[in-house]
Enzyme design. Structure first.
Site, PDB file in Angstrom:
ATOM      1  N   LYS A  52       0.846  -1.207   0.000  1.00 45.24           N
ATOM      2  CA  LYS A  52       0.000   0.000   0.000  1.00 45.24           C
ATOM      3  C   LYS A  52       0.882   1.258   0.000  1.00 45.24           C
ATOM      4  CE  LYS A  52      -3.703  -2.526   2.291  1.00 45.24           C
ATOM      5  NZ  LYS A  52      -4.338  -2.901   3.568  1.00 45.24           N
ATOM      6  N   GLN A  96      -4.069  -1.691   9.852  1.00 43.65           N
ATOM      7  CA  GLN A  96      -3.992  -3.018   9.254  1.00 43.65           C
ATOM      8  C   GLN A  96      -4.511  -4.062  10.237  1.00 43.65           C
ATOM      9  OE1 GLN A  96      -3.063  -3.591   5.977  1.00 43.65           O
ATOM     10  NE2 GLN A  96      -3.760  -5.678   6.374  1.00 43.65           N
ATOM     11  N   ASP A 119     -10.678   2.860   4.746  1.00 40.82           N
ATOM     12  CA  ASP A 119     -10.981   1.428   4.639  1.00 40.82           C
ATOM     13  C   ASP A 119     -12.493   1.205   4.686  1.00 40.82           C
ATOM     14  OD1 ASP A 119      -8.926  -0.314   4.120  1.00 40.82           O
ATOM     15  OD2 ASP A 119      -8.217  -0.406   6.191  1.00 40.82           O
TER      16      ASP A 119
END
Ligand code: NAD
Length: 294
Positions: A52, A96, A119
């Site tokens: 990412k 994450q 997200d």
């Protein structure tokens, strides 16, 4: 049969984002910034976050990797999120997952400013998605929608089956495919570990999204000729022939299913890269919204 090339589609999205970032730089504006929080040193999580960050840098976004020790307390992690929420130069925050067992993931997700929740996991963005309001769509389902759009897959009136009901993939995917509008309007069945007669449900499907994390689960006998197959699964399986000692497997028995399908995503090279494209699009959109830019 046509392979849906996640590498090519995500590259073309990244190139467009790079051009937009270059225009921001040319007009003297700051560039979008993504903060990625990584707790501990899980091998797969390290790889995902590194990828990412690399993609952010390639398109000219600023990235900010916040590495925290495995033993950090929930309260300390909350303090980190609060400071990223307050940081005016941070447009997107991703934490994450999975987090270490002693930290309640939902408590952390709940704390992320919904305007920076790229997200799309927060209750506010999930609620907006369900209500059909503008929201940050979780990156994997968003990436899949971008892929369906690129290949102009007909979804209206089609029977779609989503296998897996997680909050980050299966459930939002089922909502997107069933909502009114382009690349929606499908009749969706959401299957999970308690579903009975899964094979016969799949055999009727025009579109199958497999997101359960069981390598090779979807076999050719479960698939109708001409079906569109989206393989979300990413599982590391031991492989002595690889330097890393493992290879990545999807949830679909690709060799046998691909010959029956009309379109299919490979693993790797399919949904994984589209997830990154979805995340970068969300970050860019968060930047525009926060800066009141069109
Ligand atoms: P999860 O473990 O949270 O959920 C799995 C779901 O599968 C559950 O809802 C469960 O009910 C269902 N399931 C399990 N066994 C089943 C069975 N035998 N029959 C029917 N349903 C069953 O997983 P997740 O986070 O949604 O991830 C699913 C897979 O997708 C994993 O392999 C993960 O690594 C992968 N993934 C890939 C990406 C990407 O970018 N490509 C992103 C996220 C997750």
């Amino acid at each position: 049969m046509e392979i849906m090339n996640g590498k090519m589609v995500s590259q073309s999205i990244c190139e467009k984002l790079k051009e937009k970032t270059n225009s921001l730089i040319a007009s003297g504006k700051r560039v979008p910034q993504l903060a990625a929080v990584l707790v501990g040193s899980n091998g797969a999580s390290e790889t995902y976050v590194a990828s990412k960050i690399k993609h952010c840098e390639e398109i000219g976004f600023k990235s900010n990797m916040v590495r925290l020790d495995e033993t950090i307390s929930e309260q300390e992690l909350m303090t980190t999120i609060e400071s990223l929420n307050k940081n005016a130069e941070v447009d997107g925050i991703l934490v994450q997952l999975p987090l270490p067992k002693h930290i309640n993931e939902q408590n952390i997700i709940n704390l992320i400013d919904p305007e920076k929740d790229v997200d799309g996991f927060s209750p506010v963005n999930t609620g907006r998605l369900v209500l059909g309001m503008q929201s940050y769509i979780p990156a994997t389902p968003y990436g899949i929608m971008l892929m369906l759009e690129h290949y102009n897959i007909e979804t209206s009136g089609k029977k779609a089956v989503v296998i897996g009901r997680s909050n980050i993939v299966g459930r939002p995917m089922s909502i997107l495919l069933s909502q009114a509008g382009p690349f929606g309007d499908a009749t969706v069945t959401l299957c999970h570990s308690k579903t009975k007669n899964l094979s016969s449900i799949c055999q009727e499907a025009d579109i199958i999204v497999a997101a359960l994390g069981k390598p090779g689960f979807l076999t050719a006998d479960m698939v109708k000729p001409g079906a569109v197959i989206i393989d979300v699964g990413i599982t590391r399986v031991p492989d002595a022939s690889k330097k890393s000692g493992f290879s990545i497997k999807g949830d679909v028995d690709f060799d046998n299913v691909s010959v029956k399908s009309s379109f299919i995503t490979p693993v790797p090279g399919g949904v994984g890269l589209m997830t990154i494209a979805g995340l970068l699009m969300n970050t860019y959109n968060a930047y525009l919204k926060r800066n009141k830019l069109p």
